[in-house]
Design a protein around this motif. Structure first.
Motif, PDB file in Angstrom:
ATOM      1  N   PRO A  30     -26.360 -20.581   6.993  1.00  0.00           N
ATOM      2  CA  PRO A  30     -26.218 -21.782   6.167  1.00  0.00           C
ATOM      3  C   PRO A  30     -25.808 -21.492   4.727  1.00  0.00           C
ATOM      4  O   PRO A  30     -24.999 -22.236   4.146  1.00  0.00           O
ATOM      5  CB  PRO A  30     -27.616 -22.414   6.217  1.00  0.00           C
ATOM      6  N   ASN A  50     -25.949 -23.727  14.272  1.00  0.00           N
ATOM      7  CA  ASN A  50     -26.650 -25.002  14.465  1.00  0.00           C
ATOM      8  C   ASN A  50     -27.480 -25.396  13.255  1.00  0.00           C
ATOM      9  O   ASN A  50     -27.885 -26.553  13.121  1.00  0.00           O
ATOM     10  CB  ASN A  50     -27.582 -24.912  15.678  1.00  0.00           C
ATOM     11  N   TYR A  51     -27.752 -24.433  12.385  1.00  0.00           N
ATOM     12  CA  TYR A  51     -28.593 -24.684  11.215  1.00  0.00           C
ATOM     13  C   TYR A  51     -27.795 -25.014   9.961  1.00  0.00           C
ATOM     14  O   TYR A  51     -28.383 -25.297   8.914  1.00  0.00           O
ATOM     15  CB  TYR A  51     -29.495 -23.475  10.953  1.00  0.00           C
ATOM     16  N   CYS A  52     -26.498 -24.960  10.056  1.00  0.00           N
ATOM     17  CA  CYS A  52     -25.643 -25.325   8.921  1.00  0.00           C
ATOM     18  C   CYS A  52     -25.545 -26.850   8.871  1.00  0.00           C
ATOM     19  O   CYS A  52     -24.932 -27.456   9.748  1.00  0.00           O
ATOM     20  CB  CYS A  52     -24.253 -24.699   9.072  1.00  0.00           C
ATOM     21  N   ASN A  53     -26.165 -27.453   7.873  1.00  0.00           N
ATOM     22  CA  ASN A  53     -26.261 -28.918   7.829  1.00  0.00           C
ATOM     23  C   ASN A  53     -25.790 -29.544   6.525  1.00  0.00           C
ATOM     24  O   ASN A  53     -26.048 -30.721   6.273  1.00  0.00           O
ATOM     25  CB  ASN A  53     -27.709 -29.344   8.107  1.00  0.00           C
ATOM     26  N   TRP A  54     -25.134 -28.752   5.697  1.00  0.00           N
ATOM     27  CA  TRP A  54     -24.575 -29.289   4.441  1.00  0.00           C
ATOM     28  C   TRP A  54     -23.228 -28.658   4.177  1.00  0.00           C
ATOM     29  O   TRP A  54     -23.062 -27.461   4.393  1.00  0.00           O
ATOM     30  CB  TRP A  54     -25.507 -29.008   3.251  1.00  0.00           C
ATOM     31  N   GLU A  56     -22.242 -33.013   4.698  1.00  0.00           N
ATOM     32  CA  GLU A  56     -22.292 -33.855   5.891  1.00  0.00           C
ATOM     33  C   GLU A  56     -21.167 -33.533   6.861  1.00  0.00           C
ATOM     34  O   GLU A  56     -21.371 -33.513   8.080  1.00  0.00           O
ATOM     35  CB  GLU A  56     -22.220 -35.340   5.483  1.00  0.00           C
ATOM     36  N   LYS A  59     -21.210 -31.062   9.984  1.00  0.00           N
ATOM     37  CA  LYS A  59     -21.767 -31.428  11.286  1.00  0.00           C
ATOM     38  C   LYS A  59     -20.667 -31.624  12.330  1.00  0.00           C
ATOM     39  O   LYS A  59     -20.939 -31.607  13.532  1.00  0.00           O
ATOM     40  CB  LYS A  59     -22.611 -32.689  11.152  1.00  0.00           C
ATOM     41  N   LYS A  63     -20.001 -25.609  16.821  1.00  0.00           N
ATOM     42  CA  LYS A  63     -21.242 -24.848  16.659  1.00  0.00           C
ATOM     43  C   LYS A  63     -21.223 -23.595  17.532  1.00  0.00           C
ATOM     44  O   LYS A  63     -20.810 -23.648  18.690  1.00  0.00           O
ATOM     45  CB  LYS A  63     -22.444 -25.724  17.035  1.00  0.00           C
TER      46      LYS A  63
END
Length: 261
Positions: A30, A50-54, A56, A59, A63
């Motif tokens: 991330p 899967n943990y990269c969330n920024w 938006e 997303k 993955k």
């Protein structure tokens, strides 16, 4: 041995990829993904964990699985010309497997806030964003220099996980942040038990957002500490966990907590 391998890889890879700017990048952490966005290299990013969330929009990126158990099949299917791993987040087995598969691997390796600007610049050089990287690094350092001590030596603890109890020890970058803010970290190492915490009696406790329900039992066990008695239990987002330029926002969250208190 693993550290030496990473050093050799860095020297070799730094010298080899500059001749040809990578266009298809897979990120295995991330903090790597966040830094690539700050460097305006999102157009090159073709795969994330899967943990990269920024931010938006990440997303919508393909993955490749977890940080410690990525799908090598998926990574290969994306045909990257560069895979970027994190020094602390990527197991040596994953690193070795990537190399064995013939993939180009770069190690993003900041250990603390002090090293982050230079690591941002190194990464920018590798991916063809040298000018932007220097700008981001300078802005980051400028923002760090603006941070003032808002605490006054209070004994503090940053609990990263509650079962087993994992804390930010004195060698962590979160310890570095605590010092900048004027806090006295009671944790020397990355693990503590309830009895140790009670004995050292923190006056302030930080926890990650999203754990408010699951930590209730632990906080009950710590009810006799000064932090619990005074209601100095504060929740901060995962921004402060990740060594990327975005960590500034996490530090400011901790500052605002004190100001609002």
């Amino acid at each position: 041995m693993f550290v030496l391998q990473l050093i050799f890889l860095f020297i070799f890879f730094t010298n080899s990829v500059l001749a040809e700017e990578p266009q298809r990048i897979v990120s295995l952490a991330p903090n790597v993904t966040e830094t690539l966005y700050y460097l305006e290299a999102n157009d090159k990013l073709i795969g994330v964990t899967n943990y990269c969330n920024w931010p938006e929009e990440v997303k919508n990126k393909p993955k490749i699985g977890g940080m410690i158990n990525p799908s090598f099949e998926k990574i290969l299917s994306l045909k990257p010309d560069l895979v970027i791993i994190s020094r602390d987040g990527t197991p040596k087995e994953v690193y070795k497997r990537l190399i064995d598969l013939g993939l180009n691997v770069y190690v993003f390796a900041p250990k603390n806030l002090k090293e982050l600007p230079q690591e941002i610049i190194k990464l920018g050089n590798i991916i063809g964003r040298t000018k932007k990287a220097k700008e981001v690094a300078q802005n980051f350092q400028r923002e760090i220099n603006k941070i003032k001590k808002v605490f006054h030596g209070e004994k503090a603890l940053f609990i990263i996980w509650h079962e087993p109890i994992i804390v930010a020890g004195e060698s962590s970058h979160i310890d570095e942040i605590m010092k900048i803010l004027g806090l006295n970290n009671i944790a020397k190492f990355s693990s503590m038990n309830v009895e140790e915490i009670i004995k050292k009696n923190p006056e302030v406790i930080f926890l990650g957002t999203g754990h408010e329900v699951t930590v209730k039992h632990l906080l009950f066990q710590l009810k006799d500490t000064t932090a619990l008695k005074k209601g100095n239990i504060f929740y901060v987002s995962d921004k402060v966990y990740r060594l990327s330029p975005r960590i500034i926002e996490g530090i400011k969250e901790m500052v605002d907590i004190k100001i609002k208190k």
